[in-house]
Write a protein that holds these residues in place. Structure first.
Motif, mmCIF file in Angstrom:
data_model
loop_
_atom_site.group_PDB
_atom_site.id
_atom_site.type_symbol
_atom_site.label_atom_id
_atom_site.label_comp_id
_atom_site.label_asym_id
_atom_site.label_seq_id
_atom_site.Cartn_x
_atom_site.Cartn_y
_atom_site.Cartn_z
ATOM 1 N N MET A 65 0.833 -1.200 0.000
ATOM 2 C CA MET A 65 0.000 0.000 0.000
ATOM 3 C C MET A 65 0.871 1.254 0.000
ATOM 4 O O MET A 65 0.565 2.228 -0.698
ATOM 5 N N ALA A 66 1.972 1.234 0.739
ATOM 6 C CA ALA A 66 2.886 2.384 0.767
ATOM 7 C C ALA A 66 3.444 2.653 -0.628
ATOM 8 O O ALA A 66 3.522 3.803 -1.074
ATOM 9 N N GLU A 67 3.831 1.593 -1.348
ATOM 10 C CA GLU A 67 4.347 1.752 -2.711
ATOM 11 C C GLU A 67 3.273 2.290 -3.638
ATOM 12 O O GLU A 67 3.534 3.148 -4.494
ATOM 13 N N LEU A 68 2.043 1.804 -3.483
ATOM 14 C CA LEU A 68 0.920 2.295 -4.278
ATOM 15 C C LEU A 68 0.697 3.780 -4.028
ATOM 16 O O LEU A 68 0.535 4.576 -4.966
ATOM 17 N N PHE A 69 0.711 4.196 -2.762
ATOM 18 C CA PHE A 69 0.515 5.599 -2.423
ATOM 19 C C PHE A 69 1.651 6.463 -2.992
ATOM 20 O O PHE A 69 1.418 7.564 -3.476
ATOM 21 N N GLU A 70 2.875 5.952 -2.936
ATOM 22 C CA GLU A 70 4.019 6.721 -3.441
ATOM 23 C C GLU A 70 3.919 6.900 -4.951
ATOM 24 O O GLU A 70 4.101 8.008 -5.471
ATOM 25 N N ARG A 71 3.604 5.823 -5.686
ATOM 26 C CA ARG A 71 3.456 5.925 -7.145
ATOM 27 C C ARG A 71 2.338 6.896 -7.514
ATOM 28 O O ARG A 71 2.470 7.708 -8.427
ATOM 29 N N ALA A 72 1.226 6.808 -6.794
ATOM 30 C CA ALA A 72 0.088 7.689 -7.089
ATOM 31 C C ALA A 72 0.444 9.145 -6.812
ATOM 32 O O ALA A 72 0.053 10.043 -7.565
ATOM 33 N N ALA A 76 0.557 12.165 -9.514
ATOM 34 C CA ALA A 76 -0.288 13.345 -9.305
ATOM 35 C C ALA A 76 0.521 14.639 -9.263
ATOM 36 O O ALA A 76 -0.036 15.710 -9.079
ATOM 37 N N GLY A 77 1.857 14.536 -9.416
ATOM 38 C CA GLY A 77 2.681 15.737 -9.475
ATOM 39 C C GLY A 77 3.426 16.093 -8.200
ATOM 40 O O GLY A 77 4.092 17.132 -8.151
ATOM 41 N N LYS A 78 3.338 15.260 -7.172
ATOM 42 C CA LYS A 78 4.104 15.550 -5.953
ATOM 43 C C LYS A 78 5.577 15.301 -6.221
ATOM 44 O O LYS A 78 5.941 14.431 -7.036
ATOM 45 N N ASP A 79 6.449 16.029 -5.501
ATOM 46 C CA ASP A 79 7.877 15.761 -5.630
ATOM 47 C C ASP A 79 8.224 14.493 -4.845
ATOM 48 O O ASP A 79 7.375 13.912 -4.164
ATOM 49 N N GLU A 80 9.476 14.055 -4.964
ATOM 50 C CA GLU A 80 9.870 12.787 -4.340
ATOM 51 C C GLU A 80 9.717 12.813 -2.822
ATOM 52 O O GLU A 80 9.312 11.819 -2.222
ATOM 53 N N ALA A 81 10.008 13.949 -2.200
ATOM 54 C CA ALA A 81 9.877 14.052 -0.744
ATOM 55 C C ALA A 81 8.415 13.908 -0.322
ATOM 56 O O ALA A 81 8.107 13.197 0.646
ATOM 57 N N GLY A 82 7.525 14.561 -1.055
ATOM 58 C CA GLY A 82 6.093 14.457 -0.745
ATOM 59 C C GLY A 82 5.563 13.056 -0.961
ATOM 60 O O GLY A 82 4.746 12.563 -0.181
ATOM 61 N N ALA A 83 6.026 12.407 -2.031
ATOM 62 C CA ALA A 83 5.593 11.040 -2.315
ATOM 63 C C ALA A 83 6.100 10.077 -1.249
ATOM 64 O O ALA A 83 5.384 9.166 -0.827
ATOM 65 N N ARG A 84 7.343 10.284 -0.785
ATOM 66 C CA ARG A 84 7.889 9.441 0.288
ATOM 67 C C ARG A 84 7.095 9.612 1.573
ATOM 68 O O ARG A 84 6.862 8.669 2.315
ATOM 69 N N LEU A 85 6.670 10.838 1.835
ATOM 70 C CA LEU A 85 5.876 11.110 3.027
ATOM 71 C C LEU A 85 4.540 10.358 2.969
ATOM 72 O O LEU A 85 4.090 9.797 3.971
ATOM 73 N N ASP A 86 3.920 10.315 1.793
ATOM 74 C CA ASP A 86 2.685 9.541 1.631
ATOM 75 C C ASP A 86 2.933 8.063 1.926
ATOM 76 O O ASP A 86 2.116 7.398 2.567
ATOM 77 N N ALA A 87 4.063 7.553 1.452
ATOM 78 C CA ALA A 87 4.403 6.151 1.703
ATOM 79 C C ALA A 87 4.626 5.902 3.193
ATOM 80 O O ALA A 87 4.152 4.906 3.747
#
Length: 196
Positions: A65-72, A76-87
């Motif tokens: 689920m963390a990987e799914l959230f990071e890819r999404a 959606a245009g988030k930077d890598e730091a924001g995507a990692r935070l979602d994960a």
């Protein structure tokens, strides 16, 4: 009211939401999740349609689920730091339960709004049971529920992703009284001003 009823009512009146960052291991066991689902099934449900599914994310599925959230998030245009935070947020709670609606819009006897009410009642019962078992939890939603890739991962055709419940052992008690109004706002008399 007998002592058991009094204790149960006091416990229900003490329920509060606990955010994911305040949830620790352990989360509910398989047997406890089953009890929580049984409580959910006792909620009012016109036609006994069970217009909902609770999908449990625990163990290795949390990483998926963390990987799914990071890819999404990246898509959606988030930077890598924001995507990692979602994960990282997906990995926080010991147990996450996806709330999925199965609303039959064409049902001849049970309109959609009654099915949504049944889902809400089931969710309340589920979370109250978690509280009575000593766990904390919080319902989460936001933009992720509208992300097509995330929704598709949790939903069958015709289903709607409503959100997630984060579950675990609360690390703290609430800091103060609830911000919700008192019962006088929620419970109001009707009919005194009607003619006749």
């Amino acid at each position: 009211m007998n002592e058991a009823q009094d204790l149960a009512l006091r416990a229900l009146l003490g329920r509060y939401s606990v955010g994911p960052k305040h949830l620790l291991e352990p989360g509910p066991s398989e047997a406890e999740l089953t009890l929580m689902a049984q409580a959910a099934l006792r909620a009012p449900d016109h036609g006994e349609l069970v217009p909902w599914r609770f999908k449990v994310v625990r163990g290795a599925a949390r990483q998926r689920m963390a990987e799914l959230f990071e890819r999404a998030a990246l898509a959606a245009g988030k930077d890598e730091a924001g995507a990692r935070l979602d994960a990282e947020r997906a990995l926080g709670p010991p147990v996450t339960v996806a709330i999925v609606a199965r609303i039959d819009l064409g049902h001849p006897q049970v309109p959609a709004h009654e099915q949504w009410v049944a889902l809400g009642g089931a969710l309340a019962q589920f979370m109250s049971a978690a509280h009575l078992l000593g766990y904390g939890g919080k319902m989460l939603s936001g933009a992720k529920v509208r992300n097509p890739q995330i929704a598709e991962a949790f939903c069958a055709p015709g289903e709607t992703l409503v959100g997630w419940v984060a579950l675990g052992t609360p690390a703290r008690q609430p800091a103060g009284p609830s911000r919700k109004p008192g019962p006088e706002l929620a419970l109001q008399p009707w009919g005194q001003d009607l003619p006749g």
